[in-house]
Enzyme design. Sequence first.
Site, PDB file in Angstrom:
ATOM      1  N   CYS A 153       0.827  -1.209   0.000  1.00 13.74           N
ATOM      2  CA  CYS A 153       0.000   0.000   0.000  1.00 13.74           C
ATOM      3  C   CYS A 153       0.867   1.267   0.000  1.00 13.74           C
ATOM      4  CB  CYS A 153      -0.891  -0.011   1.235  1.00 13.74           C
ATOM      5  SG  CYS A 153      -2.309   1.071   1.044  1.00 13.74           S
TER       6      CYS A 153
ATOM      7  N   ASP B  92      -7.047  -3.245  10.682  1.00 14.80           N
ATOM      8  CA  ASP B  92      -5.912  -2.336  10.817  1.00 14.80           C
ATOM      9  C   ASP B  92      -5.913  -1.760  12.237  1.00 14.80           C
ATOM     10  OD1 ASP B  92      -3.685  -0.845  10.128  1.00 14.80           O
ATOM     11  OD2 ASP B  92      -4.765   0.598   8.876  1.00 14.80           O
TER      12      ASP B  92
HETATM   13  O1  LIG Z   1      -0.959   4.815   4.508  1.00 13.86           O
HETATM   14  C1  LIG Z   1      -1.527   5.864   4.795  1.00 13.86           C
HETATM   15  O2  LIG Z   1      -0.907   6.938   4.868  1.00 13.86           O
HETATM   16  C2  LIG Z   1      -3.001   5.876   5.075  1.00 13.86           C
HETATM   17  C3  LIG Z   1      -3.577   7.074   5.473  1.00 13.86           C
HETATM   18  C4  LIG Z   1      -4.938   7.128   5.722  1.00 13.86           C
HETATM   19  C5  LIG Z   1      -5.719   6.007   5.586  1.00 13.86           C
HETATM   20  C6  LIG Z   1      -5.145   4.804   5.185  1.00 13.86           C
HETATM   21  C7  LIG Z   1      -3.796   4.720   4.932  1.00 13.86           C
HETATM   22  N1  LIG Z   1      -3.200   3.518   4.569  1.00 13.86           N
HETATM   23  C8  LIG Z   1      -3.986   2.382   4.277  1.00 13.86           C
HETATM   24  C9  LIG Z   1      -3.355   1.038   4.325  1.00 13.86           C
HETATM   25  O3  LIG Z   1      -3.948   0.096   3.801  1.00 13.86           O
HETATM   26  C10 LIG Z   1      -2.104   0.765   5.117  1.00 13.86           C
HETATM   27  O4  LIG Z   1      -1.395  -0.226   4.464  1.00 13.86           O
HETATM   28  C11 LIG Z   1      -2.514   0.273   6.510  1.00 13.86           C
HETATM   29  O5  LIG Z   1      -3.077   1.344   7.213  1.00 13.86           O
HETATM   30  C12 LIG Z   1      -1.298  -0.260   7.298  1.00 13.86           C
HETATM   31  O6  LIG Z   1      -0.315   0.720   7.410  1.00 13.86           O
HETATM   32  P1  LIG Z   1       1.091   0.380   8.140  1.00 13.86           P
HETATM   33  O7  LIG Z   1       0.817   0.158   9.580  1.00 13.86           O
HETATM   34  O8  LIG Z   1       1.945   1.573   7.897  1.00 13.86           O
HETATM   35  O9  LIG Z   1       1.643  -0.842   7.473  1.00 13.86           O
END
Ligand SMILES: O=C(O)c1ccccc1NCC(=O)[C@H](O)[C@H](O)COP(=O)(O)O
Length: 217
Positions: free
Chosen positions: A7, A133
């Site tokens: 992502c 999440d």
């Molecule tokens: O990634 C972002 O900045 C974000 C911001 C707002 C809403 C969603 C967002 N990301 C979505 C995803 O699917 C991410 O992969 C998920 O939140 C996991 O993130 P991480 O903990 O950094 O792997």
Amino acid sequence: MFRIKICGVRAAEDVRAAEAAGADCIGLNFYPPSVRYLQPEAAAQLVAAAPTLQSAGVFVNEPADRIREIAAAVKLDWVQLHGDETLQTGSDLIAAGLSVIRAVRLPTTELTAATIDAIVLPWAEIGARILLDADGGPQFGGSGQRLDWDGIGRWAAQTSLGDWILAGGLNPDNVGDAIRRSRAAAVDVASGTESAPGQKDPAKIAAFVDNAKAAWA
Ligand SMILES: O=C(O)c1ccccc1NCC(=O)[C@H](O)[C@H](O)COP(=O)(O)O
């Protein structure tokens, strides 16, 4: 159905790294305050350049009409609702023919099956795919915080949902442990495959995919 989603891709090199590593899906972020935000026009070019990968657009509290417009323009396979969208919005998008992922933001404390079911089941019932999440507070997602994998594993052992996705604080070093403990059959990562916020690291993407696949082998 995809098993590994990378992502927050923002550049052609990120997409090539995801493809070369053997990921199944890329996530394009359409939430303007995010460091991973991408203009729809740029996202459309990335999606067009990677026909073998599925694509998911990440939205936070965007009006349904705008989500439909971007999904059509970018040719998204999935729309991921990551904010406080209502079940009605989800149902309307599904009725319009879109495949919806509902990102369920859970507390990072100990989780019970009842807690998870209460939030997840109404969305599963309307036909949304579920992504678990960590609640990143005002950031909504991409916070790098992890969930209670053992609590999720106990929930997974008794749920009839088979295609849910684990996210939240995953990285190449912990994804194997996370899969084994949570029983996830699909994973999603943003910050854990970056060298700096919003900056993908091809080596981390490759290691993440390898380690996830090894855990499922
Ligand atoms: O990634 C972002 O900045 C974000 C911001 C707002 C809403 C969603 C967002 N990301 C979505 C995803 O699917 C991410 O992969 C998920 O939140 C996991 O993130 P991480 O903990 O950094 O792997």
